[in-house]
Design an enzyme around this catalytic site. Sequence first.
Site, PDB file in Angstrom:
ATOM      1  N   LYS A  57      32.224  34.518   4.915  1.00 27.92           N
ATOM      2  CA  LYS A  57      32.369  35.183   3.537  1.00 27.92           C
ATOM      3  C   LYS A  57      31.295  36.533   3.290  1.00 27.92           C
ATOM      4  CE  LYS A  57      35.504  31.875   3.919  1.00 27.92           C
ATOM      5  NZ  LYS A  57      34.782  30.347   4.213  1.00 27.92           N
TER       6      LYS A  57
HETATM    7  C1  LIG Z   1      35.397  29.659   5.509  1.00 23.53           C
HETATM    8  C2  LIG Z   1      34.394  29.140   6.499  1.00 23.53           C
HETATM    9  C3  LIG Z   1      34.910  28.898   7.021  1.00 23.53           C
HETATM   10  C4  LIG Z   1      36.505  29.291   8.317  1.00 23.53           C
HETATM   11  O1  LIG Z   1      36.761  30.254   8.473  1.00 23.53           O
HETATM   12  P1  LIG Z   1      37.890  31.107   8.921  1.00 23.53           P
HETATM   13  O2  LIG Z   1      38.289  32.746   8.748  1.00 23.53           O
HETATM   14  O3  LIG Z   1      39.427  30.313   7.859  1.00 23.53           O
HETATM   15  O4  LIG Z   1      38.854  30.843   9.812  1.00 23.53           O
HETATM   16  C5  LIG Z   1      34.082  28.641   7.980  1.00 23.53           C
HETATM   17  N1  LIG Z   1      32.969  27.605   8.001  1.00 23.53           N
HETATM   18  C6  LIG Z   1      32.547  27.855   6.605  1.00 23.53           C
HETATM   19  C7  LIG Z   1      30.954  27.463   6.179  1.00 23.53           C
HETATM   20  C8  LIG Z   1      33.034  28.285   5.912  1.00 23.53           C
HETATM   21  O5  LIG Z   1      33.272  29.133   4.580  1.00 23.53           O
END
Ligand SMILES: *Cc1c(COP(=O)(O)O)cnc(C)c1O
Length: 466
Positions: free
Chosen positions: A112
Amino acid sequence: MRYISTRGEAPALGFEDVLLTGLATDGGLYVPESLPHFSLEEIRSWRGLPYAELAFNVMYPFVEDAIPADDFRKMLDETYSGFAHQSVAPLVQLDSNEWVMELFRGPTLAFKDFALQLLGRLLDYVLEKRKQHVVIMGATSGDTGSAAIEGCRRCEHVDIFILHPYQRVSEVQRRQMTTVQGDNIHNIAVKGNFDDCQRMVKESFGDQSFLGGKTQLAAVNSINWARIMAQIVYYFQASLALGGPDRSMAFSVPTGNFGDIFAGYLAKKMGLPISQLVIATNRNDILHRFMSGNRYEKQQLEHTLSPSMDIMVSSNFERLLFDLHGRDGAAVKDLLENAAKGPVSIEDYRWKSARKLFDSDAVDDKTTCDTIREIYEQNEYLLDPHTAIGVRAARNCRRDATVPMITLGTAHPAKFPDAIVESGLSVKPQLPPHMADLFEREERYTVLENDLSEVQGFLSKHWKNA
Ligand SMILES: *Cc1c(COP(=O)(O)O)cnc(C)c1O
């Protein structure tokens, strides 16, 4: 570039407004009216570029009406120089033609950061230009909160308030939020659960009068278009590193809200040869059930060892449905209104066209742990539970062993030590050097009752110019 709503009724907007807007006024999500398309020759010419320069080439068409090229370049340089690896998104080989792309070298050790580190800078840039201020309000059960706080810590024109359920997030996750220093950063521990936090955020967006009209709320959740945009880049990076665009690639993506994998779908539409995208879910498998049986149906939430993928519906999936319906907003609106009432399907030929590119798998906690152990025994490489689901799904769904299969490594294993313990391994994942003193850093947060007016009172009193 203009952006239109997936439900066809809200006005089209430019990049700046899309950045500051969450949902469109018709309840839809914004998508670009048309996508840039790059030729193989052009993509090939990007081989070997530093990450920030590649990011500029991929993303500039989306922002060019709002941001001069030099300013955008500078923003990208700053964003990706904060990652603790030269190549920003390094690839690790697991087996013949099988890879993990480590997207967890940013400040909060999860993918993220790729989007939120940029989003904070974009917001501040646009707000400075418009002489505006916003208050970001969000609820988190862990990951998003810390990435958003890190992304906004240097913003002049943004105050950020993140609600987390008191004593119900892991210590690493809490500390990642509460040890970030800054006058504009406010952590609130609510004496309630995550749903209580989320409800308060939702109600606050619905009626912002508590802010007295002097500022406005903004959202940085995963439906924000700018987040998707920033995630397109690393698909190009991985492909170029492994012989693309002269060969095609497959990606497996641990998926919750369908943001990260939707970015891969866009990379393909922009000209990158991708022959397969694997949707990897945990037991919260609405997307797997849709992809395997053309039935879209909400079920009870399950708590798993991969909490960042614990969702009941995948908000960004609407963006794919929009394309599958020939960009007919009225059809999407209909479908999703029906989906709120019970199970729905789409026409068979539309579903089949999705299945040409997408495969899916759902992986339970036990198999997640087995995979962590198996990969550690084979490679001495420690996977976090989300990435482990990606690797398992990649192996189960692979169509062609001659096509490189790249699993997106979405988090650092030290963020989720419980899953490592459950898997029976006795190794202890270490926090990387820049985080090693996390447990000595000073924390700052305020504990509040599970009460909307108390939380809103706190916000209205503590944002910068209040
Ligand atoms: C947010 C997140 C996901 C999922 O990502 P999306 O874009 O919501 O599909 C997967 N793994 C981790 C570690 C995350 O923080």
